[in-house]
Design an enzyme around this catalytic site. Sequence first.
Site, PDB file in Angstrom:
ATOM      1  N   CYS A  40       0.825  -1.212   0.000  1.00 24.20           N
ATOM      2  CA  CYS A  40       0.000   0.000   0.000  1.00 24.20           C
ATOM      3  C   CYS A  40       0.858   1.260   0.000  1.00 24.20           C
ATOM      4  O   CYS A  40       0.673   2.159  -0.812  1.00 24.20           O
ATOM      5  CB  CYS A  40      -0.939  -0.011   1.199  1.00 24.20           C
ATOM      6  N   CYS A  45      -1.588   1.706  -3.028  1.00 25.50           N
ATOM      7  CA  CYS A  45      -2.554   2.795  -2.814  1.00 25.50           C
ATOM      8  C   CYS A  45      -1.942   4.200  -2.794  1.00 25.50           C
ATOM      9  O   CYS A  45      -2.437   5.102  -3.477  1.00 25.50           O
ATOM     10  CB  CYS A  45      -3.273   2.625  -1.480  1.00 25.50           C
ATOM     11  N   LYS A  48      -0.006   5.311  -6.011  1.00 22.84           N
ATOM     12  CA  LYS A  48      -1.040   5.321  -7.071  1.00 22.84           C
ATOM     13  C   LYS A  48      -1.863   6.596  -6.991  1.00 22.84           C
ATOM     14  O   LYS A  48      -2.096   7.275  -7.983  1.00 22.84           O
ATOM     15  CB  LYS A  48      -1.907   4.065  -6.921  1.00 22.84           C
ATOM     16  N   TYR A 174      -9.575  -3.253 -10.405  1.00 27.77           N
ATOM     17  CA  TYR A 174      -9.112  -2.011  -9.774  1.00 27.77           C
ATOM     18  C   TYR A 174      -7.866  -1.451 -10.487  1.00 27.77           C
ATOM     19  O   TYR A 174      -7.834  -0.290 -10.880  1.00 27.77           O
ATOM     20  CB  TYR A 174      -8.696  -2.285  -8.333  1.00 27.77           C
ATOM     21  N   GLU A 178      -7.575   1.964 -12.848  1.00 25.42           N
ATOM     22  CA  GLU A 178      -6.862   3.082 -12.213  1.00 25.42           C
ATOM     23  C   GLU A 178      -5.675   3.512 -13.080  1.00 25.42           C
ATOM     24  O   GLU A 178      -5.479   4.709 -13.356  1.00 25.42           O
ATOM     25  CB  GLU A 178      -6.396   2.685 -10.805  1.00 25.42           C
ATOM     26  N   HIS A 431     -25.988  22.393  -0.109  1.00 21.92           N
ATOM     27  CA  HIS A 431     -26.170  22.906  -1.452  1.00 21.92           C
ATOM     28  C   HIS A 431     -25.143  23.987  -1.767  1.00 21.92           C
ATOM     29  O   HIS A 431     -24.847  24.803  -0.887  1.00 21.92           O
ATOM     30  CB  HIS A 431     -27.588  23.500  -1.572  1.00 21.92           C
ATOM     31  N   GLU A 436     -25.518  16.013  -2.166  1.00 18.88           N
ATOM     32  CA  GLU A 436     -26.911  16.238  -1.747  1.00 18.88           C
ATOM     33  C   GLU A 436     -27.886  15.379  -2.552  1.00 18.88           C
ATOM     34  O   GLU A 436     -28.997  15.115  -2.107  1.00 18.88           O
ATOM     35  CB  GLU A 436     -27.287  17.719  -1.841  1.00 18.88           C
TER      36      GLU A 436
END
Length: 455
Positions: A40, A45, A48, A174, A178, A431, A436
């Site tokens: 990782c 991760c 990346k 994945y 990616e 908002h 939302e």
Amino acid sequence: MDFDLFVIGGGSAGVRCARIAAGHGARVAIAEDRFWGGTCVNIGCVPKKLLVQAGEYGAWADDAAGFGWQIRKGPHDWTALLAAKDREIGRLSGLYRKLLDGAKATIFDARARLTGPHTLDVGGRHVTAERIVIATGGHPTRLDIPGAELGIVSDDAFYLPNMPKRVAILGSGYIAVEFAGIFAALGAAVDLVYRQPLPLRGFDHDLREALGEALGAQGIALHPGCLPERIEAHGAHRRLVLNSGHAIDTDLVFFATGRRPATAQLGLAEAGVAVNAAGAVIVDEHLRSSQPHIFAIGDVTDRLNLTPVATAEGHALADSLFGGRPRSISLANVPTAVFSSPPAATVGLSEEQAAARGPVDVYVTKFTPMRHTLSGRARRSMMKLVVDQASGRVLGAHMLGEDSPEIMQGLAIALVMGATKADFDRTIGIHPTAAEEFVTLRTRTRVAGEQRAAE
Ligand code: NDP
């Protein structure tokens, strides 16, 4: 015994387990021979996401004209990017080692191998331990096709000496989507070759469809339903021949075709630890292997191969063994994100999984994000809720769009707590945001799973 606990592997799972166990007062040792922080931090991760962010700046520079900025985009410097990435990764990796030092764990910068149920060879040294944790992670794999050695895997992608002009990526999981996004955003012509009709098998159908459209809109050439047959070298270039007979001329072939647990040469057989056909250590719900005092955590168990799951397992195991607090980790409602461009994020069940259990109400919305009404960039977002008809509980939330991983983390809390659609509806939105939309989805798009209810 020399130690109460010996952890093999200094990745996210192993480091967390060793650190927490040492904090509980156990005599802990940990061995890592390559990368403190594991995949990782070093080749996964973290770097990346830095590469994904590098790609975003280029698109933003183009977008800026729609907002009145006159920006002339210069060339991208791949070498400078990798040097900056290496500095940050070096800092982080050092931090992981320091944390262990601080926790007073005994650190071995060496490879460890089991020689018996309680004995290990650690860089040539004989060591004994009451309990042992296997946290060795996994490795990327290549397909078994002629010329496979001419391709790279994700480990190599972080150290490429030059940014390729053309890249052909195999797979649509994945890593494939990616890196397709990263290379395309940094200016390469990208071909994505995969055997499914849509990318990201296992994810929600609407999400997969939206991602397919987004990859196309990013200029990535999609080759669904294709299998690679062989790779040929033509000087420095590569030719990827597909089963359709079509050939792709490229500079780099990238296998993103899955990962395998790293259990070879670990001495598992000598210690009596059972593995499955894929080489993963078989564990029960308490992360215990076939040997009651040997445990396995993280990707080496090949269950849900995500860093936060591995870390949580390491922590729970240390608490259970030495903290007087036996506990296990639930693998239900684990949120996950794919850092494609734009990213995809999801928590809970896909429509297909939920509908297999009973009737569900499905809410879907697709829209152009506010930013791109001015930027002119062809980008759409998709948001979706899957709701159990009987209880009103939200079983799944899915999104493709900017900031979706950040939004999904919050929604995951709601799903873990068992929130209903009515709970979502009574929540006031913020908002103007994309998020939302998740609390203003009023019109049901369709019902699914009715067939199942009638059976
Ligand atoms: P995945 O399992 O996600 O995807 C593997 C891909 O390779 C799929 O498209 C699969 O196709 C294809 N494939 C496998 N075997 C063959 C074959 N024989 N012929 C043709 N295609 C094949 O693996 P990745 O390598 O992308 O990633 C490994 C794991 O690492 C992920 O599953 C995830 O758990 C983790 N990860 C998580 C990340 C994150 O959290 N953002 C980022 C990167 C990795 P098919 O779908 O048809 O099987």
